[in-house]
Design an enzyme around this catalytic site. Structure first.
Site, PDB file in Angstrom:
ATOM      1  N   GLY A 191    -145.353  96.558 -55.204  1.00  0.00           N
ATOM      2  CA  GLY A 191    -144.574  95.578 -55.967  1.00  0.00           C
ATOM      3  C   GLY A 191    -144.243  94.308 -55.197  1.00  0.00           C
ATOM      4  O   GLY A 191    -143.322  93.580 -55.575  1.00  0.00           O
ATOM      5  N   GLY A 192    -144.992  94.027 -54.135  1.00  0.00           N
ATOM      6  CA  GLY A 192    -144.734  92.853 -53.293  1.00  0.00           C
ATOM      7  C   GLY A 192    -144.849  91.537 -54.037  1.00  0.00           C
ATOM      8  O   GLY A 192    -144.275  90.525 -53.620  1.00  0.00           O
ATOM      9  N   TRP A 257    -147.689  99.525 -49.863  1.00  0.00           N
ATOM     10  CA  TRP A 257    -148.399  99.997 -51.057  1.00  0.00           C
ATOM     11  C   TRP A 257    -149.676 100.784 -50.784  1.00  0.00           C
ATOM     12  O   TRP A 257    -150.261 101.339 -51.723  1.00  0.00           O
ATOM     13  CB  TRP A 257    -148.648  98.843 -52.021  1.00  0.00           C
ATOM     14  CG  TRP A 257    -149.502  97.698 -51.533  1.00  0.00           C
ATOM     15  CD1 TRP A 257    -149.045  96.514 -51.060  1.00  0.00           C
ATOM     16  CD2 TRP A 257    -150.930  97.603 -51.517  1.00  0.00           C
ATOM     17  NE1 TRP A 257    -150.093  95.686 -50.747  1.00  0.00           N
ATOM     18  CE2 TRP A 257    -151.262  96.333 -51.015  1.00  0.00           C
ATOM     19  CE3 TRP A 257    -151.967  98.459 -51.879  1.00  0.00           C
ATOM     20  CZ2 TRP A 257    -152.586  95.906 -50.856  1.00  0.00           C
ATOM     21  CZ3 TRP A 257    -153.279  98.044 -51.715  1.00  0.00           C
ATOM     22  CH2 TRP A 257    -153.575  96.771 -51.216  1.00  0.00           C
ATOM     23  N   ASN A 275    -147.257  91.399 -48.074  1.00  0.00           N
ATOM     24  CA  ASN A 275    -146.776  90.021 -47.922  1.00  0.00           C
ATOM     25  C   ASN A 275    -145.257  89.940 -48.046  1.00  0.00           C
ATOM     26  O   ASN A 275    -144.648  90.717 -48.778  1.00  0.00           O
ATOM     27  CB  ASN A 275    -147.407  89.138 -49.005  1.00  0.00           C
ATOM     28  CG  ASN A 275    -147.002  89.587 -50.402  1.00  0.00           C
ATOM     29  OD1 ASN A 275    -147.504  90.583 -50.902  1.00  0.00           O
ATOM     30  ND2 ASN A 275    -146.076  88.870 -51.034  1.00  0.00           N
ATOM     31  N   ASP A 317    -150.826  85.436 -48.468  1.00  0.00           N
ATOM     32  CA  ASP A 317    -150.845  86.794 -49.041  1.00  0.00           C
ATOM     33  C   ASP A 317    -151.741  87.724 -48.219  1.00  0.00           C
ATOM     34  O   ASP A 317    -152.497  88.511 -48.768  1.00  0.00           O
ATOM     35  CB  ASP A 317    -151.286  86.790 -50.514  1.00  0.00           C
ATOM     36  CG  ASP A 317    -151.108  88.156 -51.159  1.00  0.00           C
ATOM     37  OD1 ASP A 317    -150.117  88.844 -50.835  1.00  0.00           O
ATOM     38  OD2 ASP A 317    -151.964  88.542 -51.971  1.00  0.00           O
ATOM     39  N   ASP A 319    -151.434  90.617 -46.868  1.00  0.00           N
ATOM     40  CA  ASP A 319    -150.782  91.925 -46.758  1.00  0.00           C
ATOM     41  C   ASP A 319    -151.367  92.684 -45.565  1.00  0.00           C
ATOM     42  O   ASP A 319    -152.582  92.834 -45.473  1.00  0.00           O
ATOM     43  CB  ASP A 319    -151.039  92.767 -48.014  1.00  0.00           C
ATOM     44  CG  ASP A 319    -150.331  92.211 -49.240  1.00  0.00           C
ATOM     45  OD1 ASP A 319    -150.269  90.988 -49.370  1.00  0.00           O
ATOM     46  OD2 ASP A 319    -149.862  93.023 -50.046  1.00  0.00           O
ATOM     47  N   TRP A 487    -165.512  97.366 -52.101  1.00  0.00           N
ATOM     48  CA  TRP A 487    -164.137  97.705 -52.500  1.00  0.00           C
ATOM     49  C   TRP A 487    -163.895  99.219 -52.425  1.00  0.00           C
ATOM     50  O   TRP A 487    -162.855  99.728 -52.809  1.00  0.00           O
ATOM     51  CB  TRP A 487    -163.852  97.168 -53.912  1.00  0.00           C
ATOM     52  CG  TRP A 487    -162.415  96.859 -54.155  1.00  0.00           C
ATOM     53  CD1 TRP A 487    -161.518  97.616 -54.862  1.00  0.00           C
ATOM     54  CD2 TRP A 487    -161.675  95.718 -53.682  1.00  0.00           C
ATOM     55  NE1 TRP A 487    -160.279  97.022 -54.851  1.00  0.00           N
ATOM     56  CE2 TRP A 487    -160.348  95.853 -54.144  1.00  0.00           C
ATOM     57  CE3 TRP A 487    -162.015  94.597 -52.910  1.00  0.00           C
ATOM     58  CZ2 TRP A 487    -159.351  94.903 -53.854  1.00  0.00           C
ATOM     59  CZ3 TRP A 487    -161.026  93.665 -52.629  1.00  0.00           C
ATOM     60  CH2 TRP A 487    -159.712  93.823 -53.105  1.00  0.00           C
TER      61      TRP A 487
HETATM   62 CA    CA Z   1    -149.687  90.909 -51.738  1.00  0.00          CA
END
Ligand code: CA
Length: 598
Positions: A191-192, A257, A275, A317, A319, A487
């Site tokens: 939920g960042g 996450w 992030n 961003d 992360d 991915w």
């Molecule tokens: Ca992020």
């Protein structure tokens, strides 16, 4: 041959004995050498994704053929990022929309399924994915998109306990596989992009009762909980307002996450953090701890033992959720991490001290290098997106081109480490983005970015590259390029093999030393999940989940357009080398429905 028969008898015996069915801490801790099951996300608690099995090896992999395939069904397919876990002859695999299936691991027969009832208004940022379940005792435990934890009986699929992590309406969700560390169930939060507060929670896996909670945003109080649920303060994470201005730490992001890894030798659990919120870095001058970091938590006390921040005051961003994988280097316990920001870091696993840092992608614009003495990046100031308050109308800061893109040099797809070759196998991507900042204020349940972006390609011929990386020299030993962005995750084995999937639908196997591709199989949809292998009845099985989706089609800009021909799916595939006496048993003997859809 005799030995093989004995192994088969022993594993068959184990499968029947009810008394040995329960998953114990000891079994999870010994997972690195046990080959009859897969008890944890990461294949072992260190997250190495290495199996010593070698029946399928560089010489035999060419004969690897499908044994069964199983469809997740349903009208809604979407991204399938799950790693299956296997125990007692049963496979437990999670699917999109918070579903979990129990299957017979050798035949694919469905034993039961659990479909979580999801409320309207869940807010997963990056598709309705789930990355897998944890096994403990007779339970299979997973996290759901509405930020709950559900524990099911492995045999019946009955719900044994259910606990709420947090409020989905405030932007909390959960997609990572929980892990077991020293008898505790460890989970993070997603939920960042909505200004949640990142944290790690430890629970009693048998009951779901909270034991401790450790926030990963500096300034928030940690807690322990006694058997009656009474909460006690357990110290603030860091010091309030040390690295955050004003009240921004209250909605600071740093979401955990992607879950974590655990090393029994250090007693530490390693969680990556996302992030800082919002994306606009000019609003939050300072390092913004513990965002974009590896946070090492003593599982006995719930205290942060050390942290290492890869991207202080992140503005892209980047992360830092990527898995911290521990291994031995020059007689020292260390950990490797291929960060979303494009650099590969090696840290002392006990102290966090930076030992090495080098790029694993070819183009990095935001920093020129990492200072090994201070552990900090050497920023390229002009490549930080500009401050909107210094623009003429105050509405849009200077737009800049950044590589990697926020989708990362590596994202959620886990890498593998082989103690045989001493190489990491990193699913890397080369891409960039235009990114700019905009004004933003926090509003509960709304996207909290303060930024706009477009993902761009860099090279015409490829985005993805599976790279063998030497953590000591920083050298890329070999690479296999891929047109679409990689991915899925990676698996490496004692058979000198590396397995990985591609969005184009192939599960591939290459020689771990040379990168020569030795085998590939078309799964019918894009692979965005990590493969696994285990041994049962004297035979080695390989499995991967297929089903295109995840963040790329949703956020990929020009790249999403480039790969919009890829079809969704939702299927788990299992392979083995057919016995000579059953040489004809390949795809033809699988479920006819499956054969048709391939
Ligand atoms: Ca992020």
């Amino acid at each position: 041959m005799q030995l093989k028969l004995l192994t088969a008898l022993v594993s068959a015996g184990l499968a029947c004995g009810a008394s040995v069915a329960a998953v114990t801490d000891k079994m999870i801790e010994n997972e690195a050498t046990a080959t009859g099951n897969i008890l944890t996300w990461g294949v072992n608690t260190q997250g190495q994704r290495y199996s010593p099995l070698k029946q399928v090896n560089a010489a035999t992999v060419g004969r690897l053929a499908p044994v069964w395939a199983f469809s997740f069904g349903g009208e809604k397919q979407r991204g399938q990022e799950a790693q299956p876990v296997i125990h007692n002859g049963k496979m437990f695999v999670t699917a999109s929309y918070s579903r979990l299936f129990a299957l017979d691991a050798t035949t694919g027969r469905k034993l039961w399924k659990y479909e979580h009832r999801l409320p309207e208004g869940i807010m997963p940022c990056c598709d309705v994915v789930n990355r897998g379940a944890a096994l403990y005792d007779n339970l299979v435990i997973f996290a759901t998109l509405d930020a709950q934890l559900v524990a099911l009986d492995q045999d019946t699929g009955d719900v044994v306990w259910k606990e709420k992590i947090d409020d989905y309406a405030a932007g909390y969700s959960a997609t990572a596989a929980p892990i077991i560390a020293n008898g505790l169930l460890l989970t993070g939060v997603s939920g960042g992009e909505f200004g949640v507060v990142g944290r790690v929670e430890a629970r009693d896996p048998r009951t779901g009762r909270m034991v401790w909670m450790r926030p990963t945003v500096e300034g928030h109080m940690g807690y322990t909980f006694d058997k009656d649920g009474n909460k006690r303060e357990n110290g603030v994470s860091g010091s309030t307002n040390q690295s955050w201005p004003g009240d921004l730490w209250k909605t600071g992001g740093a979401a955990t996450w992607l879950g974590g890894t655990y090393d029994t030798k250090t007693g530490l659990a390693y969680f990556g953090t996302g992030n800082p919120a919002p994306w606009n870095s000019h609003l939050r001058k300072g390092d913004n701890l513990f965002s974009c970091s590896t946070v090492a938590i003593d599982v006995k006390t719930g205290q942060i033992k050390w942290h290492y921040q890869a991207t202080p005051n992140d503005g892209w961003d980047f992360d830092g959720v990527n898995e911290f994988v521990t291994f031995d280097l020059d007689g020292k316990r260390v950990g490797g991490k291929a960060d979303r920001n494009g650099f590969f870091y090696v840290n002392d696993a006990t102290t966090g001290q930076l030992i090495n840092a080098f790029p694993f992608v070819r183009k990095i614009t935001w920093a020129s290098s990492i200072d090994l003495k201070t552990g900090r990046p050497n920023f390229v100031a002009e490549n930080r997106p500009g401050d909107p308050t210094s623009s003429a109308d105050g509405k849009k800061g200077n737009s800049i081109f950044s590589a990697p893109s926020f989708l990362g040099g590596k994202n959620q797809m886990p890498m593998a480490y082989s103690p045989d070759t001493r190489l990491f196998y990193v699913p890397a991507n080369e891409w960039g983005m235009e990114i700019w900042n905009e004004p933003v204020t926090y509003k509960k349940g709304s996207a909290y970015l303060g930024a706009g972006f477009t993902i761009k390609t860099i090279n015409d011929d490829y985005i993805g590259a599976l790279r063998a990386v030497d953590p000591k020299s920083g050298r890329i030993v070999w690479e296999v390029k891929n047109n679409a962005p990689l991915w899925g995750g990676v698996l490496t084995t004692g058979g000198n093999l590396v397995f990985w999937g591609t969005p184009e639908g192939y599960l591939k196997a290459a020689d771990a030393k040379t990168g020569k591709v030795l085998w590939e199989f078309q799964t019918g949809s894009g692979v965005v999940a990590p493969p696994v292998t285990w041994q049962q009845g004297g035979e080695q099985y390989v499995s991967v989940v297929s089903g295109w989706g995840g963040a790329v089609p949703l956020w990929g800009g020009e790249v999403a357009k480039k790969v919009n021909f890829l079809e969704q799916g939702g299927m788990v595939w299992v392979f083995k080398i057919p016995k000579a006496t059953r040489g004809a048993q390949t795809a033809a003997s699988a479920d006819p429905k499956v054969a048709k859809s391939n």
